[in-house]
Design a protein around this motif. Structure first.
Motif, short mmCIF file in Angstrom:
data_model
loop_
_atom_site.label_atom_id
_atom_site.label_comp_id
_atom_site.label_asym_id
_atom_site.label_seq_id
_atom_site.Cartn_x
_atom_site.Cartn_y
_atom_site.Cartn_z
N GLU A 133 0.91 -1.57 -0.05
CA GLU A 133 0.17 0.18 -0.22
C GLU A 133 0.98 1.66 0.00
N ALA A 193 -7.04 5.79 4.66
CA ALA A 193 -7.13 4.77 4.26
C ALA A 193 -7.23 4.67 2.51
N PHE A 194 -8.60 5.62 1.82
CA PHE A 194 -8.56 5.44 0.66
C PHE A 194 -8.30 6.57 0.50
N GLY A 195 -6.40 7.83 0.71
CA GLY A 195 -6.10 8.37 -0.20
C GLY A 195 -6.42 9.34 -0.05
N ILE A 217 -11.20 6.15 7.72
CA ILE A 217 -11.26 6.16 6.33
C ILE A 217 -10.51 7.87 5.41
N LEU A 239 -13.68 13.71 1.64
CA LEU A 239 -12.87 12.32 0.40
C LEU A 239 -12.93 12.86 -0.78
N PRO A 277 -6.39 -1.72 2.52
CA PRO A 277 -6.65 -1.22 4.07
C PRO A 277 -7.17 -2.03 4.77
N SER A 301 -8.82 -1.90 -8.07
CA SER A 301 -9.55 -2.48 -7.33
C SER A 301 -8.32 -2.65 -5.92
N TYR A 334 -7.09 -0.46 -3.29
CA TYR A 334 -9.56 0.20 -2.82
C TYR A 334 -9.88 -1.18 -1.21
#
Length: 596
Positions: free
Chosen positions: A215, A546-548, A543, A321, A263, A257, A260
């Motif tokens: 990651e 974890a998602f950028g 969140i 986000l 995490p 994918s 994503y």
């Protein structure tokens, strides 16, 4: 006295002294034998247990270090050590753990008639349910990996196809083990089981490290692409795509994918390793039945403000986000606006969390309750992990503070970054104290009952010691507890359920269908709302990174002060710990919610 008598008397005294000396020697010899016997028993009882604990711990540590050495070699991207070598090593570890779990389950299945002690504090149903959900997402990730391998199988190693298959099998078997055996207190084959459990602990830790490395490399390459687009040169972007064409049209979808789902896979393995570590600590432990009982079912009366504010925080997080990810790669002004928006949002969120935690601590200070000092490995590990994982974000925050105060540039988010970093330090201080004090406070009488039992403590009687005087039915049949009840009370089922004897009726009874209404406790309602609000806020703060959404990569202040390589090293160490801290805080705060 005649000489003969004196001589005879002297002979007698000498003989007596000789006899006494012989008796003393015999007594000393017997005492030495007893000491030696006690020492031998002590060594045979305690020494192998401590020895096995130390040896198994060293074995697990060296397994992790071997994997770390392979990962460091892979990070160099040299020709000698490749990803296939690391995956082969991890696959062998997973196979060994599968063999041990199968052996353990078969042995326990053959010992059905012997009751296995359980540590009811080791885990809860909701934690295992959450881990099952994370495991399902990990299985989806394994399916994507298999699909990716099928598309490129003509030019990639077979290990890339074997690894996800073994990982999926390992995940399914491990979830079964967590549901049915994680609470076991092992008392047989202790030395062998210590090595088996610690092997499982460090196998999951190594899988966590591998996920974190993959990651971090993905985010680092994305960061380099952004810098290259802004005109920064001399940045090497590592291309991990195979040197052949994909035979299917879904390879790019599978590849994008995967990141994503990383995490969820990372959190799954670190939580499993923590639960298995508690099981390892419980091996050979003598359980205290008085403290090894479940609590009453959690009541949700009065939960309004906490859930509403928490959902509001979660909704705003999703909006932040989306806006951040879409604007951070655009023009410089738009990028700075997105970073400023993140810091303003973070300041509002952290001020709210600090206020909620401080209010909870004030309530605890006003209500003097002694601390619970009973031995509880699960609670002790929760506390240590909470403080240990705080180090990552504290390091990151203090580096940001140094960078803001020492830089010569003055972007619009400079001082908001400073306030945000200071609040991160303060928020973790307050939240850690609130969680630890909540977990260590003694519960009031009646709060340590089993949630599977009815609320009323009398199982076989309709009378209640809490009942007001009513004229109704009184069951006199259980006026005196009989011996079978004592046996039931002493024997606990494997599920942790405790059977309790009926109390002696006090001469008062309840009419049929009546219920005792408990008085509302305002303090408890406030604490429950605080716990729910903090749970939702910690989910929100998990969140974003974890998602950028990682402004530490994009704001440029820290990179200007510490340099690219040093700052990325700090982030690669701190961000995984911060992610684990947020998810672990969610689990700890839910336990606080249940205890209040």
């Amino acid at each position: 006295m005649s000489p003969t008598m004196v001589e005879h008397s002297g002979l007698d005294i000498m003989c007596l002294n000789k006899y006494c000396h012989s008796s003393s020697s015999s007594s000393s010899s017997e005492q030495d034998k007893k000491v030696f016997t006690k020492l031998r028993l002590s060594l045979s009882g305690d020494y192998p247990r401590k020895n096995a604990e130390i040896l198994s711990g060293q074995y697990g540590t060296n397994v992790l270090l071997i994997g770390a050495a392979l990962m460091l070699a892979i990070a160099h991207h040299g020709p000698s050590v490749k990803e296939e070598h690391l995956l082969s090593f991890v696959t062998c570890l997973m196979l060994l753990q599968l063999i041990w779990m199968m052996w353990y389950i078969l042995v326990r299945d053959r010992q059905k008639n012997t009751r296995t002690e359980k540590d009811v504090h080791a885990t809860t149903c909701w934690i295992r349910g959450g881990l099952t959900l994370l495991a399902l997402l990990s299985l989806i990730m394994d399916a994507f990996r298999i699909g990716y391998y099928v598309g490129y199988q003509s030019c990639v190693s077979a290990v890339l196809g074997v690894f996800p298959v073994i990982h999926a099998t390992h995940t399914i078997a491990q979830v079964h083990f967590l549901w049915f055996h994680i609470k076991d207190v092992i008392k047989s084959f202790e030395t062998f089981e210590r090595f088996g459990v610690i092997h499982a602990v460090f196998t999951n830790l190594l899988l966590w490290c591998n996920g974190v490395m993959s990651e971090a490399e993905h985010f680092l390459n994305n960061h380099k692409r952004r810098l290259s687009a802004l005109g920064y040169g001399n940045l090497t972007i590592v291309h991990s795509e195979p040197h052949c064409n994909c035979t299917t049209s879904t390879c790019s979808m599978f590849s994008s994918s995967l990141f994503y789902l990383y995490p969820f896979n990372v959190e799954y393995h670190i939580f499993v390793s923590a639960m298995l570590f508690v099981m390892w600590k419980n091996i050979g432990r003598t359980m205290d039945l008085s403290s090894n009982q479940k609590r009453l079912a959690t009541k949700t009366q009065g939960l309004t403000v906490g859930p509403i504010l928490g959902l509001l925080a979660l909704a705003s997080t999703i909006g932040i986000l989306v806006v951040y990810i879409t604007h951070v790669e655009e023009s410089l002004q738009t990028r700075q606006s997105a970073i400023s928006m993140f810091y303003i949002y973070g300041i509002v969120m952290l001020v709210s969390m600090c206020s909620a935690g401080a209010l909870g601590l004030l309530i605890y200070r006003a209500d003097h309750v002694p601390l619970d000092t009973s031995k509880n490995p699960s609670r002790q590990l929760d506390t240590e992990l909470l403080f240990g994982s705080s180090i990552g974000s504290w390091l990151m925050s203090w580096c940001s503070i140094v960078a803001v105060l020492g830089t010569n540039s003055n972007p619009p988010y400079r001082w908001t970054n400073l306030i945000y970093s200071l609040l991160i330090v303060l928020e973790k201080y307050i939240q850690n104290i609130f969680v630890v004090e909540s977990l260590y406070r003694q519960q009031e009488d009646g709060q340590s009952e089993d949630p599977e039992l009815p609320v009323a403590p009398e199982i076989f009687s309709v009378t209640s010691s809490l009942a007001p005087p009513y004229d109704g039915i009184i069951n006199r049949a259980y006026d005196k507890p009989d011996r079978t009840c004592v046996t039931m009370e002493n024997d606990q089922e494997e599920s942790g359920q405790v059977y309790r004897c009926p109390r002696k009726p006090s001469g008062v009874s309840l009419p049929v269908g009546s219920k005792v209404k408990e008085p509302t406790n305002i303090k408890r309602q406030i604490l429950k709302n605080i716990a729910v609000f903090l749970i939702m806020c910690n989910i929100s703060l998990w969140i974003l990174p974890a998602f950028g959404c990682r402004p530490q990569y994009d704001n440029g202040l820290e990179q200007e002060t510490f340099g690219f390589s040093v700052w990325t090293t700090v982030l690669n160490f701190a961000i995984p710990l911060n992610l684990f801290y947020r998810m672990h805080s969610v689990a700890s705060l839910f336990e606080v919610f249940r205890r209040v």
